[in-house]
Design an enzyme around this catalytic site. Structure first.
Site, PDB file in Angstrom:
ATOM      1  CB  SER A  91      -1.779  -3.296   1.125  1.00  0.00           C
ATOM      2  OG  SER A  91      -0.855  -4.047   1.873  1.00  0.00           O
ATOM      3  CD  GLN A 118      -7.548  -0.653   6.951  1.00  0.00           C
ATOM      4  OE1 GLN A 118      -8.380  -1.498   7.297  1.00  0.00           O
ATOM      5  NE2 GLN A 118      -6.287  -0.702   7.356  1.00  0.00           N
ATOM      6  CG  HIS A 133      -0.186  -6.631   5.020  1.00  0.00           C
ATOM      7  ND1 HIS A 133      -0.414  -6.216   6.318  1.00  0.00           N
ATOM      8  CD2 HIS A 133       0.294  -5.553   4.376  1.00  0.00           C
ATOM      9  CE1 HIS A 133      -0.063  -4.944   6.439  1.00  0.00           C
ATOM     10  NE2 HIS A 133       0.362  -4.514   5.272  1.00  0.00           N
ATOM     11  CB  CYS A 167       0.969   6.037  21.000  1.00  0.00           C
ATOM     12  SG  CYS A 167       0.077   7.564  21.245  1.00  0.00           S
ATOM     13  CB  THR A 179      12.940 -10.944 -10.292  1.00  0.00           C
ATOM     14  OG1 THR A 179      14.098 -10.802 -11.127  1.00  0.00           O
ATOM     15  CG2 THR A 179      12.291 -12.291 -10.523  1.00  0.00           C
ATOM     16  CG  ASN A 237      -5.374   3.837   8.518  1.00  0.00           C
ATOM     17  OD1 ASN A 237      -5.662   4.818   7.812  1.00  0.00           O
ATOM     18  ND2 ASN A 237      -4.380   3.861   9.364  1.00  0.00           N
ATOM     19  N   GLY A 283       0.806  -1.217   0.000  1.00  0.00           N
ATOM     20  CA  GLY A 283       0.000   0.000   0.000  1.00  0.00           C
ATOM     21  C   GLY A 283       0.842   1.272   0.000  1.00  0.00           C
ATOM     22  CB  SER A 284       3.814   2.327   1.950  1.00  0.00           C
ATOM     23  OG  SER A 284       3.252   2.053   3.211  1.00  0.00           O
TER      24      SER A 284
HETATM   25  C1  LIG Z   1      -1.871  -0.522   5.882  1.00  0.00           C
HETATM   26  C2  LIG Z   1      -2.228   0.685   5.122  1.00  0.00           C
HETATM   27  C3  LIG Z   1      -1.313   1.250   4.189  1.00  0.00           C
HETATM   28  C4  LIG Z   1       0.080   0.700   4.011  1.00  0.00           C
HETATM   29  O1  LIG Z   1       0.082  -0.533   3.382  1.00  0.00           O
HETATM   30  P1  LIG Z   1       1.438  -1.428   3.439  1.00  0.00           P
HETATM   31  O2  LIG Z   1       1.181  -2.539   2.505  1.00  0.00           O
HETATM   32  O3  LIG Z   1       1.573  -1.886   4.855  1.00  0.00           O
HETATM   33  O4  LIG Z   1       2.550  -0.535   3.004  1.00  0.00           O
HETATM   34  C5  LIG Z   1      -1.714   2.341   3.475  1.00  0.00           C
HETATM   35  N1  LIG Z   1      -2.940   2.877   3.634  1.00  0.00           N
HETATM   36  C6  LIG Z   1      -3.838   2.374   4.498  1.00  0.00           C
HETATM   37  C7  LIG Z   1      -5.184   2.989   4.609  1.00  0.00           C
HETATM   38  C8  LIG Z   1      -3.509   1.273   5.278  1.00  0.00           C
HETATM   39  O5  LIG Z   1      -4.392   0.787   6.149  1.00  0.00           O
END
Ligand SMILES: *Cc1c(COP(=O)(O)O)cnc(C)c1O
Length: 394
Positions: free
Chosen positions: A198, A178, A200, A323, A236, A150, A69-70
């Protein structure tokens, strides 16, 4: 253990793991190699692209694999900004409660001369299309607003925002990390030009994700090297992870309706139960929120102390605040909806998946109120509030 932190990450599904194993044990060739072992991997990869595209109403050619996601957020925003700059458009609209992958990228662009306008978030955790409409300008090159938050789980009307942007021919990016697997996504119907995913967050593996870029929205060359991802992102491909991601997305989209029926039920029970705690407040909209998200502030406690005690009782939750990442600043999301610092520090986010059960929810409702009371009884500030020496805020 009760796992109630599915906004942070999710447990990989059996289906996702099973989809990955053959690409580690058997078909482990490099998809760029010309012999059969490589070409088999290349075919699977190409099918995965189609399958992922089908889940969000896109074409396979519009899917770019990333590390998550990042990266997708960074790539999308920087591409749209560079495209805009070429046409002399340097105004970008976003909101105050975006993920840091968006906010920090915008900060970087601001230093390079872009004008960043962050829309206010309403007290109920919403950003409304009218706000976007009022902010749009001739020199706006990008609107980037998240599909679902999130921390407090707010779900924004991205379809309406997309339609507004389309009317004015302005690029619309949404961080749908999300939302994927939890809410319907159709990039055509919702007029989304760029979208981040993303794996995960929907029971797939970590370190892999997708950037969807509508045909006609050029992406900047992101990594130099080989010709992967249409020559824009070399390296790759992580074939096993991508296979796991495709399987996980299909699985969660297929189960979405059924899963959400359960989650809405569990969410309601949790919201009812926790709102009985005196001097507490729900964060985010009651209705327009992610099915599994419950987020509260409890006056007079520190969210971190609550989390540690819950951990001792086997409950994994989050304060949903910065935090947890080692900073003592309260969450920018809670500040954006107008919570004062003191209240923002006492937050609890419970984010459920369909693997959670009614029994677990009842256990949470047994443990959380007692733990909040325990922490309050230890606090001198709380005593002052009870004795009327300090005012209650909630
Ligand atoms: C978790 C999250 C990300 C980051 O995703 P990663 O795969 O962990 O880099 C970005 N945006 C939102 C809203 C997220 O919840």
């Amino acid at each position: 253990m009760i796992y109630a932190d599915n906004a942070a990450t999710t447990k990989m599904s059996r289906t996702a793991i099973d989809a990955m194993l053959p690409f580690m044990e058997e078909t482990w060739g490099n998809p760029s190699s010309l012999y059969e072992a490589g070409q088999k991997a290349a075919e699977a990869l190409s099918k995965a692209r189609e399958r992922i595209a089908a889940c969000i109403g896109a074409d396979a050619k519009e899917i770019y694999f990333t590390s998550g996601g990042s990266e997708s957020d960074n790539w999308a925003i920087i591409s749209a900004a560079q495209n805009g700059k070429k046409k002399g458009k340097t105004h970008i609209i976003s909101s105050a409660f975006e993920h840091h992958a968006v906010l920090h990228t915008l900060k970087k662009l601001e230093k390079e001369g872009f004008e960043i306008e962050l829309l206010d978030v309403h007290q109920n955790g919403m950003v409304y299309p009218e706000q976007v409409e009022q902010a749009l300008r001739e020199d706006t090159c990008l609107v980037t607003l998240m599909y679902a938050n999130n921390e407090i789980g707010s779900v924004l009307p991205v379809g309406e925002i997309g339609a507004l942007c389309k009317k004015k021919n302005i690029v619309f990016h949404t961080d749908a990390v999300q939302a994927a697997g939890r809410l319907p996504i159709d990039v055509k119907e919702q007029n989304i030009d760029l979208l981040s995913l993303s794996a995960h967050k929907f029971h797939g593996p970590k370190g892999t994700g997708v950037l969807y870029a509508r045909r006609g929205i050029p992406l900047v060359n992101w990594l130099e090297g080989g010709a992967q991802e249409r020559g824009k992102r070399a390296g790759t491909e992580n074939v096993p992870a991508i296979m796991g991601m495709a399987a996980a997305l299909e699985e969660s989209c297929k189960a979405m309706q059924k899963d959400n029926e359960l989650l809405l039920d569990l969410r309601l029970r949790l919201m009812e139960g926790l709102s009985k705690i005196p001097h507490s407040a729900l964060n985010g909209d009651e209705i327009s929120r992610l099915p599994g998200n419950v987020h509260f502030c409890f006056e007079g406690i520190e969210g971190e102390s609550l989390l540690l005690l819950l951990d001792e009782k086997g409950i994994c939750a989050s304060s949903g605040s910065a935090c947890t990442s080692g900073s003592l600043d309260p969450s920018h999301v809670l500040l954006s909806i107008g919570r004062p610092h003191e209240i923002a520090h006492g937050s609890l986010r419970l984010s459920l998946s369909a693997q959670n059960t009614r029994e677990e929810v009842e256990q949470i409702l047994e443990i959380v109120p007692k733990t909040v009371e325990y922490l309050r009884n230890m606090s001198p500030l709380w005593r002052d509030k009870i004795n009327g020496k300090q005012p209650f805020i909630l």
